[in-house]
Every structure is written in structure tokens, then in C-alpha cells.
Design a protein around this motif. Structure first.
Motif, PDB file in Angstrom:
ATOM      1  N   THR A   6     -16.878 -46.262  13.793  1.00  0.00           N
ATOM      2  CA  THR A   6     -17.932 -45.488  13.131  1.00  0.00           C
ATOM      3  C   THR A   6     -18.972 -45.036  14.143  1.00  0.00           C
ATOM      4  OG1 THR A   6     -17.586 -46.667  11.055  1.00  0.00           O
ATOM      5  CG2 THR A   6     -19.704 -45.570  11.331  1.00  0.00           C
ATOM      6  N   THR A   7     -19.372 -45.933  15.014  1.00  0.00           N
ATOM      7  CA  THR A   7     -20.363 -45.582  16.033  1.00  0.00           C
ATOM      8  C   THR A   7     -19.809 -44.498  16.953  1.00  0.00           C
ATOM      9  OG1 THR A   7     -21.282 -47.807  15.964  1.00  0.00           O
ATOM     10  CG2 THR A   7     -21.771 -46.500  17.919  1.00  0.00           C
ATOM     11  N   ARG A   8     -18.560 -44.649  17.375  1.00  0.00           N
ATOM     12  CA  ARG A   8     -17.943 -43.644  18.249  1.00  0.00           C
ATOM     13  C   ARG A   8     -17.872 -42.292  17.547  1.00  0.00           C
ATOM     14  NH1 ARG A   8     -15.145 -42.906  22.784  1.00  0.00           N
ATOM     15  NH2 ARG A   8     -13.432 -41.414  22.818  1.00  0.00           N
ATOM     16  N   MET A   9     -17.436 -42.287  16.292  1.00  0.00           N
ATOM     17  CA  MET A   9     -17.340 -41.020  15.556  1.00  0.00           C
ATOM     18  C   MET A   9     -18.718 -40.373  15.395  1.00  0.00           C
ATOM     19  SD  MET A   9     -14.421 -39.853  14.906  1.00  0.00           S
ATOM     20  CE  MET A   9     -13.327 -40.595  16.092  1.00  0.00           C
ATOM     21  N   ASN A  10     -19.736 -41.185  15.143  1.00  0.00           N
ATOM     22  CA  ASN A  10     -21.085 -40.637  15.022  1.00  0.00           C
ATOM     23  C   ASN A  10     -21.529 -39.984  16.322  1.00  0.00           C
ATOM     24  OD1 ASN A  10     -21.658 -41.188  12.306  1.00  0.00           O
ATOM     25  ND2 ASN A  10     -22.263 -43.269  12.765  1.00  0.00           N
ATOM     26  N   PHE A  11     -21.238 -40.636  17.462  1.00  0.00           N
ATOM     27  CA  PHE A  11     -21.577 -40.043  18.756  1.00  0.00           C
ATOM     28  C   PHE A  11     -20.793 -38.761  18.992  1.00  0.00           C
ATOM     29  CE2 PHE A  11     -23.388 -44.142  20.369  1.00  0.00           C
ATOM     30  CZ  PHE A  11     -24.580 -43.614  20.862  1.00  0.00           C
ATOM     31  N   LEU A  12     -19.478 -38.814  18.752  1.00  0.00           N
ATOM     32  CA  LEU A  12     -18.664 -37.617  18.954  1.00  0.00           C
ATOM     33  C   LEU A  12     -19.129 -36.482  18.046  1.00  0.00           C
ATOM     34  CD1 LEU A  12     -15.069 -39.133  19.309  1.00  0.00           C
ATOM     35  CD2 LEU A  12     -16.597 -38.322  21.122  1.00  0.00           C
ATOM     36  N   PHE A  13     -19.463 -36.817  16.821  1.00  0.00           N
ATOM     37  CA  PHE A  13     -19.964 -35.810  15.885  1.00  0.00           C
ATOM     38  C   PHE A  13     -21.253 -35.198  16.416  1.00  0.00           C
ATOM     39  CE2 PHE A  13     -22.421 -34.561  12.105  1.00  0.00           C
ATOM     40  CZ  PHE A  13     -21.556 -33.608  11.586  1.00  0.00           C
ATOM     41  N   ASP A  14     -22.150 -36.025  16.941  1.00  0.00           N
ATOM     42  CA  ASP A  14     -23.406 -35.511  17.497  1.00  0.00           C
ATOM     43  C   ASP A  14     -23.145 -34.508  18.619  1.00  0.00           C
ATOM     44  OD1 ASP A  14     -25.029 -36.982  15.808  1.00  0.00           O
ATOM     45  OD2 ASP A  14     -25.450 -38.552  17.282  1.00  0.00           O
ATOM     46  N   PHE A  15     -22.202 -34.822  19.478  1.00  0.00           N
ATOM     47  CA  PHE A  15     -21.932 -33.963  20.624  1.00  0.00           C
ATOM     48  C   PHE A  15     -21.152 -32.700  20.272  1.00  0.00           C
ATOM     49  CE2 PHE A  15     -22.615 -37.965  23.042  1.00  0.00           C
ATOM     50  CZ  PHE A  15     -23.637 -37.511  23.859  1.00  0.00           C
ATOM     51  N   TYR A  16     -20.235 -32.786  19.326  1.00  0.00           N
ATOM     52  CA  TYR A  16     -19.295 -31.680  19.095  1.00  0.00           C
ATOM     53  C   TYR A  16     -19.389 -31.025  17.722  1.00  0.00           C
ATOM     54  CZ  TYR A  16     -17.239 -33.797  23.256  1.00  0.00           C
ATOM     55  OH  TYR A  16     -17.044 -34.307  24.509  1.00  0.00           O
ATOM     56  N   GLN A  17     -20.376 -31.364  16.909  1.00  0.00           N
ATOM     57  CA  GLN A  17     -20.412 -30.823  15.555  1.00  0.00           C
ATOM     58  C   GLN A  17     -20.464 -29.298  15.509  1.00  0.00           C
ATOM     59  OE1 GLN A  17     -23.994 -31.521  13.172  1.00  0.00           O
ATOM     60  NE2 GLN A  17     -24.890 -32.458  14.999  1.00  0.00           N
ATOM     61  N   ALA A  18     -21.043 -28.677  16.523  1.00  0.00           N
ATOM     62  CA  ALA A  18     -21.126 -27.217  16.534  1.00  0.00           C
ATOM     63  C   ALA A  18     -19.747 -26.566  16.628  1.00  0.00           C
ATOM     64  CB  ALA A  18     -22.001 -26.748  17.698  1.00  0.00           C
ATOM     65  N   LEU A  19     -18.753 -27.324  17.050  1.00  0.00           N
ATOM     66  CA  LEU A  19     -17.393 -26.798  17.179  1.00  0.00           C
ATOM     67  C   LEU A  19     -16.574 -26.952  15.901  1.00  0.00           C
ATOM     68  CD1 LEU A  19     -16.620 -28.253  20.725  1.00  0.00           C
ATOM     69  CD2 LEU A  19     -17.444 -25.963  20.148  1.00  0.00           C
ATOM     70  N   LEU A  20     -17.149 -27.566  14.886  1.00  0.00           N
ATOM     71  CA  LEU A  20     -16.441 -27.809  13.623  1.00  0.00           C
ATOM     72  C   LEU A  20     -16.759 -26.729  12.595  1.00  0.00           C
ATOM     73  CD1 LEU A  20     -17.133 -31.648  13.255  1.00  0.00           C
ATOM     74  CD2 LEU A  20     -15.123 -30.542  14.254  1.00  0.00           C
ATOM     75  N   THR A  21     -15.878 -26.599  11.604  1.00  0.00           N
ATOM     76  CA  THR A  21     -16.159 -25.688  10.498  1.00  0.00           C
ATOM     77  C   THR A  21     -17.221 -26.322   9.601  1.00  0.00           C
ATOM     78  OG1 THR A  21     -14.520 -26.667   9.015  1.00  0.00           O
ATOM     79  CG2 THR A  21     -13.740 -24.912  10.501  1.00  0.00           C
ATOM     80  N   ASP A  22     -17.782 -25.534   8.720  1.00  0.00           N
ATOM     81  CA  ASP A  22     -18.799 -26.050   7.796  1.00  0.00           C
ATOM     82  C   ASP A  22     -18.236 -27.188   6.940  1.00  0.00           C
ATOM     83  OD1 ASP A  22     -20.698 -24.281   8.748  1.00  0.00           O
ATOM     84  OD2 ASP A  22     -20.393 -22.825   7.139  1.00  0.00           O
ATOM     85  N   LYS A  23     -17.009 -27.013   6.449  1.00  0.00           N
ATOM     86  CA  LYS A  23     -16.401 -28.043   5.597  1.00  0.00           C
ATOM     87  C   LYS A  23     -16.164 -29.323   6.391  1.00  0.00           C
ATOM     88  CE  LYS A  23     -13.114 -27.125   2.549  1.00  0.00           C
ATOM     89  NZ  LYS A  23     -11.772 -26.859   1.979  1.00  0.00           N
TER      90      LYS A  23
END
Length: 111
Positions: A6-23
Motif C-alpha cells: 500500500t505504501t509503495r502504491m501510494n508513492f508510485l501513484f504520487d509520482f505517476y498519477q499524471a500518466l493515468l486516465t481519469d478512471k
């Protein structure tokens, strides 16, 4: 193990969320940041629990691929560790000035 993921995913999400679709961004926020269950997310989007699960797993894999190629989390962790070393060395007066300058130069190279 689950907390580490969970912690890793939260960090990865913080760094790369701009590359994801809205959904993808929305599902990840609801699941990892807001701690919603798959069923709750499925209900709010009018889709099956399996569809949410599949989307989240694919998104996790994408985030890991981005990290493999760009290494933003790895570099962040290295900088954090180096800053902690530098801070401890200065605070405890246990690190020679030359070593401090070497660490500072390494930090500059990474940015």
C-alpha cells in the motif's frame, strides 16, 4: 507485506498519477487513499467488483512499469537516505566536510 504494498502504491501513484486516465486515477484514489472496498467502488461506478479489481491490478502493473523505466521512487528514496546521512553527519559532527561536500555534489547530480 500489505502495508508495504500500500505504501509503495501510494508513492508510485504520487509520482505517476499524471500518466493515468481519469478512471484509473479515481479508482486508485478510492482504493488506496480513501480505503474504499472494491464493492464500494463498483457500486459508485455501476460496474462489477471484478471490473474494478481488474482495473486496479492493471493500473498497479502500469505504475510498476513506469517506475522500472523512470525510477522516480528509487531516486527519491536514495535522496532521502543521503539527506538523512548528511543531516546526521552534520548534527553529530561525525562526518568530515569533504564527505559532506561529496554527498551534496551527488544530490546536485540527481536533480
Amino acid at each position: 507485506m500489505l502495508l508495504e504494498k500500500t505504501t509503495r502504491m501510494n508513492f508510485l501513484f504520487d509520482f505517476y498519477q499524471a500518466l493515468l486516465t481519469d478512471k484509473q486515477r479515481s479508482y486508485m484514489e478510492l482504493y488506496y487513499l480513501d480505503d474504499n472496498s472494491l464493492g464500494e467502488i463498483a457500486e459508485s461506478y455501476g460496474v462489477s467488483r471484478q471490473a474494478v479489481y481488474d482495473n486496479i491490478r492493471r493500473t498497479e502493473a502500469m505504475l510498476e512499469e513506469y517506475e522500472e523505466k523512470l525510477c522516480l521512487l528509487e531516486k527519491f528514496q536514495q535522496r532521502t537516505q543521503m539527506l538523512a546521512q548528511l543531516t546526521a553527519g552534520i548534527t553529530e559532527k561525525s562526518m568530515p566536510a569533504e564527505e559532506q561536500l561529496t554527498l551534496i555534489e551527488q544530490l546536485k547530480e540527481w536533480d
